[in-house]
Motif scaffolding. Sequence first.
Motif, PDB file in Angstrom:
ATOM      1  N   THR A   4     -11.998  -3.140   3.906  1.00  0.00           N
ATOM      2  CA  THR A   4     -11.282  -1.914   3.569  1.00  0.00           C
ATOM      3  C   THR A   4     -12.046  -1.017   2.614  1.00  0.00           C
ATOM      4  O   THR A   4     -11.708   0.140   2.477  1.00  0.00           O
ATOM      5  CB  THR A   4      -9.907  -2.224   2.956  1.00  0.00           C
ATOM      6  OG1 THR A   4     -10.093  -3.022   1.798  1.00  0.00           O
ATOM      7  CG2 THR A   4      -9.020  -2.941   3.950  1.00  0.00           C
ATOM      8  N   THR A   5     -13.044  -1.527   1.957  1.00  0.00           N
ATOM      9  CA  THR A   5     -13.809  -0.685   1.049  1.00  0.00           C
ATOM     10  C   THR A   5     -15.287  -1.016   1.126  1.00  0.00           C
ATOM     11  O   THR A   5     -15.703  -2.111   0.814  1.00  0.00           O
ATOM     12  CB  THR A   5     -13.304  -0.783  -0.409  1.00  0.00           C
ATOM     13  OG1 THR A   5     -14.129   0.011  -1.229  1.00  0.00           O
ATOM     14  CG2 THR A   5     -13.280  -2.191  -0.928  1.00  0.00           C
ATOM     15  N   SER A  52      -6.383   0.375  -3.641  1.00  0.00           N
ATOM     16  CA  SER A  52      -5.731   0.244  -2.331  1.00  0.00           C
ATOM     17  C   SER A  52      -5.943  -1.139  -1.699  1.00  0.00           C
ATOM     18  O   SER A  52      -4.976  -1.740  -1.217  1.00  0.00           O
ATOM     19  CB  SER A  52      -6.220   1.344  -1.393  1.00  0.00           C
ATOM     20  OG  SER A  52      -5.606   1.228  -0.140  1.00  0.00           O
ATOM     21  N   GLN A  55      -3.692  -3.529  -3.511  1.00  0.00           N
ATOM     22  CA  GLN A  55      -2.290  -3.300  -3.164  1.00  0.00           C
ATOM     23  C   GLN A  55      -1.958  -3.953  -1.826  1.00  0.00           C
ATOM     24  O   GLN A  55      -0.909  -4.568  -1.673  1.00  0.00           O
ATOM     25  CB  GLN A  55      -1.990  -1.800  -3.122  1.00  0.00           C
ATOM     26  CG  GLN A  55      -1.951  -1.162  -4.482  1.00  0.00           C
ATOM     27  CD  GLN A  55      -1.864   0.352  -4.429  1.00  0.00           C
ATOM     28  OE1 GLN A  55      -2.352   0.976  -3.492  1.00  0.00           O
ATOM     29  NE2 GLN A  55      -1.258   0.947  -5.445  1.00  0.00           N
ATOM     30  N   THR A  56      -2.843  -3.818  -0.875  1.00  0.00           N
ATOM     31  CA  THR A  56      -2.643  -4.441   0.434  1.00  0.00           C
ATOM     32  C   THR A  56      -2.623  -5.961   0.312  1.00  0.00           C
ATOM     33  O   THR A  56      -1.807  -6.633   0.946  1.00  0.00           O
ATOM     34  CB  THR A  56      -3.758  -4.009   1.405  1.00  0.00           C
ATOM     35  OG1 THR A  56      -3.756  -2.588   1.500  1.00  0.00           O
ATOM     36  CG2 THR A  56      -3.578  -4.622   2.768  1.00  0.00           C
TER      37      THR A  56
END
Length: 70
Positions: A4-5, A52, A55-56
Amino acid sequence: MAVTTSAVQHYGPLRLVRDVFHISGFLLLDAWGRVRQIGLNQDAPLAPVLLSPFQTLVAPAHVAIYLAKT
Protein backbone atom coordinates in the motif's frame (compact mmCIF):
# COMPACT_ATOMS: atom_id res chain seq x y z
CA MET A 1 1.65 -2.77 4.41
CA ALA A 2 4.38 -2.75 1.77
CA VAL A 3 1.93 -3.07 -1.10
CA THR A 4 0.00 0.00 0.00
CA THR A 5 2.92 2.37 0.31
CA SER A 6 5.92 2.40 -1.97
CA ALA A 7 7.83 4.59 0.48
CA VAL A 8 8.70 1.62 2.70
CA GLN A 9 8.23 -1.43 0.50
CA HIS A 10 11.98 -1.73 -0.04
CA TYR A 11 12.81 -1.55 3.70
CA GLY A 12 14.42 -4.61 5.22
CA PRO A 13 13.88 -5.83 8.79
CA LEU A 14 16.62 -3.65 10.30
CA ARG A 15 15.32 -0.45 8.74
CA LEU A 16 11.72 -1.30 9.65
CA VAL A 17 12.70 -1.68 13.30
CA ARG A 18 14.94 1.40 13.28
CA ASP A 19 12.73 3.83 11.33
CA VAL A 20 9.14 2.59 11.23
CA PHE A 21 8.68 0.95 14.61
CA HIS A 22 10.29 3.87 16.43
CA ILE A 23 7.70 6.47 15.47
CA SER A 24 6.80 8.16 18.73
CA GLY A 25 3.24 8.64 19.86
CA PHE A 26 0.82 7.43 22.50
CA LEU A 27 -1.77 4.75 23.18
CA LEU A 28 -5.22 5.12 24.67
CA LEU A 29 -6.44 2.00 26.46
CA ASP A 30 -9.97 1.13 27.46
CA ALA A 31 -11.02 -0.10 30.93
CA TRP A 32 -10.01 -3.67 30.03
CA GLY A 33 -6.51 -2.69 28.90
CA ARG A 34 -7.19 -3.02 25.16
CA VAL A 35 -5.70 -0.49 22.76
CA ARG A 36 -8.46 1.76 21.37
CA GLN A 37 -6.53 4.68 19.87
CA ILE A 38 -3.00 5.21 18.61
CA GLY A 39 -1.71 8.74 18.15
CA LEU A 40 1.36 8.94 15.89
CA ASN A 41 3.71 11.90 16.18
CA GLN A 42 2.75 14.11 13.23
CA ASP A 43 6.33 15.42 13.03
CA ALA A 44 7.83 11.96 12.41
CA PRO A 45 8.83 11.78 8.73
CA LEU A 46 7.16 8.42 8.07
CA ALA A 47 4.00 8.94 10.14
CA PRO A 48 1.93 10.60 7.38
CA VAL A 49 3.08 7.99 4.86
CA LEU A 50 2.18 5.07 7.11
CA LEU A 51 -1.07 6.41 8.54
CA SER A 52 -3.37 4.85 5.95
CA PRO A 53 -1.62 1.44 5.88
CA PHE A 54 -1.67 1.28 9.68
CA GLN A 55 -5.38 2.21 9.71
CA THR A 56 -6.10 -0.62 7.30
CA LEU A 57 -4.02 -3.02 9.36
CA VAL A 58 -5.84 -2.38 12.65
CA ALA A 59 -9.35 -1.71 11.32
CA PRO A 60 -10.62 -5.22 12.17
CA ALA A 61 -9.64 -4.60 15.81
CA HIS A 62 -11.60 -1.32 15.91
CA VAL A 63 -8.53 0.74 16.78
CA ALA A 64 -8.35 4.37 15.66
CA ILE A 65 -5.00 5.68 14.40
CA TYR A 66 -4.40 9.36 13.76
CA LEU A 67 -1.65 11.97 13.57
CA ALA A 68 -1.19 13.86 16.81
CA LYS A 69 1.01 16.56 18.23
CA THR A 70 3.16 14.84 20.83
